[in-house]
Design an enzyme around this catalytic site. Structure first.
Site, PDB file in Angstrom:
ATOM      1  N   LYS A  14      13.122   8.626  54.780  1.00  0.00           N
ATOM      2  CA  LYS A  14      13.337   7.581  53.880  1.00  0.00           C
ATOM      3  C   LYS A  14      12.977   7.698  52.587  1.00  0.00           C
ATOM      4  O   LYS A  14      12.427   6.503  51.860  1.00  0.00           O
ATOM      5  CB  LYS A  14      12.733   6.308  54.554  1.00  0.00           C
ATOM      6  CG  LYS A  14      13.372   5.961  55.932  1.00  0.00           C
ATOM      7  CD  LYS A  14      13.200   4.596  56.413  1.00  0.00           C
ATOM      8  CE  LYS A  14      13.785   4.395  58.089  1.00  0.00           C
ATOM      9  NZ  LYS A  14      13.121   5.305  58.888  1.00  0.00           N
ATOM     10  N   ARG A  15      13.244   9.014  51.799  1.00  0.00           N
ATOM     11  CA  ARG A  15      12.809   9.228  50.482  1.00  0.00           C
ATOM     12  C   ARG A  15      13.891   8.485  49.695  1.00  0.00           C
ATOM     13  O   ARG A  15      14.949   7.879  50.070  1.00  0.00           O
ATOM     14  CB  ARG A  15      12.578  10.707  50.430  1.00  0.00           C
ATOM     15  CG  ARG A  15      11.628  11.303  51.202  1.00  0.00           C
ATOM     16  CD  ARG A  15      10.300  10.932  51.162  1.00  0.00           C
ATOM     17  NE  ARG A  15       9.326  11.676  51.477  1.00  0.00           N
ATOM     18  CZ  ARG A  15       8.372  11.554  52.287  1.00  0.00           C
ATOM     19  NH1 ARG A  15       8.275  10.293  52.849  1.00  0.00           N
ATOM     20  NH2 ARG A  15       7.555  12.472  52.562  1.00  0.00           N
TER      21      ARG A  15
END
Lengths: 270, 270
Positions: free
Chosen positions: A95-96
């Site tokens: 979930k960058r």
């Protein structure tokens, strides 16, 4: 092989929409592994080796490794999957999201360092933040759309010109960001109506669906609302219910049974 | 000391709103460090030691370390700052965001493993995703609001009930999420009007402002639009313009001059 081809092939070959989440928590490991310095790798690799013909993807969740200083184990785990189970793609659940050159460093982290086939990212910062990922036509870019948690409603359900933000996000990504056909979306199993709405908006874009099992999502509703016309289109993620199905030395066999049951229960509605 | 107290004290003691972003890029390091196996730590520590009395915070950006397999250097760098410059708080720029137990693992990563005083996180998944961070009253939780990149407009400017999403986010966080008084917001220098609007909505909540220098943000507009009544309230972040101000063995002295100039130019408008 490109992620999307690899995912398609795994759906067919393994007749499975199951994605096993690899979320190691040493406190839940069987007793015989607890004092093993390489327990994280050994536990996850055993789960993988016991389930590889039953799944369409693996999804290691990076925080579980980072909190343990176990980046090395994560590198070896992904290499192990590629070497021993080359038909199963690996999604790095990270979930960058960041801009410009920093996004490029996250691309390097996910695809070069870890060798992942796909990565989850957060769309809040907009298209240019996703672009370095999108540009990798060989890799999957799985963007958060409507997540499985109760707080999803706080931002994702806000009304934007007559419909909720997550629908706008889904449409924007499917229409504008997906020029290489490498996008997928995260849509939680706990919101089956929203899942159907997203499916209606995005055509055959694959959906990564967390939230069945412990979080309460219903398998039948997920499959009926989320599948594509050919009965695929979904990566239905399960972590704890498979990883910790058994507590003893036979934990991997217990995981296999749990994965098989989930695959079969999904296939009943495909 | 709690992050917010530490930040307040650094604003006063160092008479500075400058936050130095620690974004190591070995290709830009001076020649004498290029073949040094510990170059990442040595470069960043030298910058820190040369600037610590001129700044209100340091902000290591984790992707720059992760892409280099340099988590160990990041751990030692933050420990170095705490040991040698204990009055300067450290913000881990990670933009994390996930749910439930996974969020807890990110909390462990940021605060236990790295020992950061604050961390940047992404609000898209909603309040429950932020809660494990918010519960750490001693730590700062810096949430993305309106970022500095052009793509910020894609989601953050969407109209939600008559005003843009980022304003709704700012208000929600300042009013509902900030029960421990440990929240701050990211608002890019490239959008000075939006910065003023956020300041008007959030009272004295600190703003982390990237985007001056290379990205084109104007110092005067940022300070006038973003400061609080006492002339503080801002962490104005600069990375490349300070880190890579010099190319030679005197790179740290050059960084000091660049940091001092930025501090002074900010203070002209405080």
């Amino acid at each position: 092989m490109h992620f999307m081809q690899s995912l398609q092939a795994a759906w067919q070959r393994h007749h499975s929409l199951v994605c096993v989440g690899l979320d190691p928590e040493p406190a839940k490991f069987p007793a015989h592994l607890r004092n093993d310095a390489d327990a994280v790798f050994k536990f996850c690799a055993a789960i993988v080796d016991a389930t590889a013909d039953l799944v369409c993807a693996y999804k290691p969740q990076i925080a579980h490794f980072a909190a343990l200083r176990a980046e090395g184990a994560l590198e070896r785990l992904i290499a192990h999957i590629h070497e021993h189970h080359p038909t199963v793609p690996v999604i790095l659940d990270a979930k960058r999201g960041d801009i410009g050159s920093t996004a490029q460093h996250y691309v390097t982290e996910a695809f070069e360092r870890y060798g992942a086939d796909a990565v989850t990212i957060n769309p809040y910062m907009g298209r240019d933040s996703a672009q370095p990922f999108l540009d990798r036509a060989d890799k999957g870019v799985i963007l958060l759309c409507h997540t499985s948690n109760p707080g999803a409603a706080d931002l994702q359900d806000l009304d934007v010109g007559g419909r909720p933000l997550y629908q706008r996000v889904a449409e924007m990504i499917a229409r504008d960001w997906n020029t290489h056909g490498n996008c997928a979306l995260v849509t939680g199993a706990t919101w089956p109506e929203q899942l159907a709405e997203v499916r209606a908006l995005v055509g055959d874009v694959p959906l990564l669906v967390p939230g069945i099992g412990a979080q309460g999502g219903d398998v039948e509703a997920v499959v009926r609302n989320g599948r594509t016309a050919d009965g695929n289109g979904l990566m239905i993620s399960s972590s704890r219910a498979i990883l910790y199905a058994g507590q003893g030395e036979d934990f991997a066999a217990a995981a296999r049974i749990a994965a098989q049951e989930l695959r079969d229960s999904i296939n009943r509605y495909r």
